[in-house]
Design an enzyme around this catalytic site. Sequence first.
Site, PDB file in Angstrom:
ATOM      1  N   THR A   1      34.644  25.997  31.466  1.00 22.23           N
ATOM      2  CA  THR A   1      34.819  27.325  32.435  1.00 22.23           C
ATOM      3  C   THR A   1      34.524  28.442  30.683  1.00 22.23           C
ATOM      4  O   THR A   1      35.603  28.386  29.846  1.00 22.23           O
ATOM      5  CB  THR A   1      35.090  28.041  33.683  1.00 22.23           C
ATOM      6  OG1 THR A   1      34.548  28.873  34.146  1.00 22.23           O
ATOM      7  CG2 THR A   1      36.400  28.386  32.609  1.00 22.23           C
TER       8      THR A   1
ATOM      9  N   CYS B   1      39.003  37.451  33.935  1.00 23.31           N
ATOM     10  CA  CYS B   1      38.704  36.533  35.153  1.00 23.31           C
ATOM     11  C   CYS B   1      40.130  35.394  34.999  1.00 23.31           C
ATOM     12  O   CYS B   1      40.574  35.636  33.736  1.00 23.31           O
ATOM     13  CB  CYS B   1      37.408  35.594  35.217  1.00 23.31           C
ATOM     14  SG  CYS B   1      36.106  37.163  35.191  1.00 23.31           S
TER      15      CYS B   1
ATOM     16  N   HIS C   1      36.624  29.684  38.917  1.00 25.49           N
ATOM     17  CA  HIS C   1      36.815  30.852  37.742  1.00 25.49           C
ATOM     18  C   HIS C   1      35.969  32.332  38.532  1.00 25.49           C
ATOM     19  O   HIS C   1      35.166  32.526  39.073  1.00 25.49           O
ATOM     20  CB  HIS C   1      35.291  30.373  36.750  1.00 25.49           C
ATOM     21  CG  HIS C   1      35.134  32.407  35.780  1.00 25.49           C
ATOM     22  ND1 HIS C   1      34.795  31.379  34.668  1.00 25.49           N
ATOM     23  CD2 HIS C   1      35.286  32.794  35.357  1.00 25.49           C
ATOM     24  CE1 HIS C   1      35.276  32.431  34.002  1.00 25.49           C
ATOM     25  NE2 HIS C   1      35.412  33.645  34.523  1.00 25.49           N
TER      26      HIS C   1
END
Lengths: 287, 160
Positions: B23, B29, B46
Amino acid sequence: MSLNDKILDTMDRIRPFPQVVVKVLHLLEDPDIPASRIMEVVRYDPVITMRLLQVCNSALFGLKRRVESLQQAMIILGSQAMMRLIVAFGALDLLKDPLPGYGLERGELLDHSVACATLSQSLLKELNFPEDHAVFTGAILHDVGKLVLNEYAGEQYWEISRMVDEEGQSAIEAERAVLGVDHAQIGAQLAQRWNLPQSIVLVILKHHESVSPERDPLAVCLVHLANVMCVQLGIGAGTRGLASRPSQDLVQSLGWSPKKLDACLSAFWCELERARSLLNLPSEGRA
Amino acid sequence: MRQRIVGIAEMQVSDDINEVLVTYSLGSCIGVVIYDPEARVGGILHYMLPDSSLDPHKAAEKPAMFADTGIPLLFKTAYGLGLEKRRAKVVLVGGAQVLDDSGYFNIGKRNYAMARKILWKNNVLVDAEDVGGRINRTVFLELATGRTLVKSPGREMREL
């Protein structure tokens, strides 16, 4: 050659923003301009025309009949959305290269610019303000100065990073301290050379400054805010993007709460996915 | 090794030892990485925002956007492939912040607090984390070994 001369020299070598799009942006300064007048200008740019027709004929719209003219394309896309696509297509080739001086890989600056433009536009809609082309275009081009400074930010990469990490400076402050100039100032100069409307030059110039809706045009405030929100999400933040200083009180003076910002982000995400597919960009933001 | 990308507001789970889940660009995040070394099953979530009550409609459509809908979904999906909670190694990455004291831009901090709260409530311990600060992080999970690697621009790759 002094650093300043070198920077000016690099500025001469940046490929220009398409003249047809510059003309369109000047026409759009008049809110009552008929769309047909704009189409007359756009059709002289075969690349943009082709890309607009390709979008309309893509699976996204699932049309049975082929779209073959800009007039038909406008009916399908809507005139405002079509104007935004013209600007974005004009900037695609300019913004897709990697910028190692900023820790940005191929396609990341473009994706950041598209994200920032999409978010600025949805913040404008959220405030119920009328269409303002300086918002979308200013956001697409706000980091264009990075194209010029990439090489020099690369040479001074560790010194700029050190000032950010150890002295707590923002990325733009460190860049200005080390290079004597920053990417917002250089971007505004480029925009001026390209003869872009003053409203857009101002958005580029002030996207890292402390701004407020009382003193600055709304486009300037929204692009500043959208840029911070995008780097915060990690979209095109590169090496030092998160070392950005949002304007104090800006959100408050727009009358928004932190929860409202969260809601804007969640709504924006779906719009970004759509924008990426319209522009044929990869969904994870890398080329 | 095949890379499978986990986008923002997405989740991927795998039991294919030839895969690496990755990711990119975690800012505020949080990336939740889970791995069961015995079953060799792992996954990455995520998520963008802490709380789905903000927009229940969006949460139904995209549960991986929020911590409170995404984390349970990650575990449930991994259970389906044979991961067991008691064996699972859990890693948290991300939750960075911009330079702000006003509290309007503290999503990273709120995202991290929510992950901690949900995991704690479910008796799940966090084995390692790399959170906060002002850096952007990319995370890799090797399904064959469970190695979790974090990379930031201009920094060395580090293992968690």
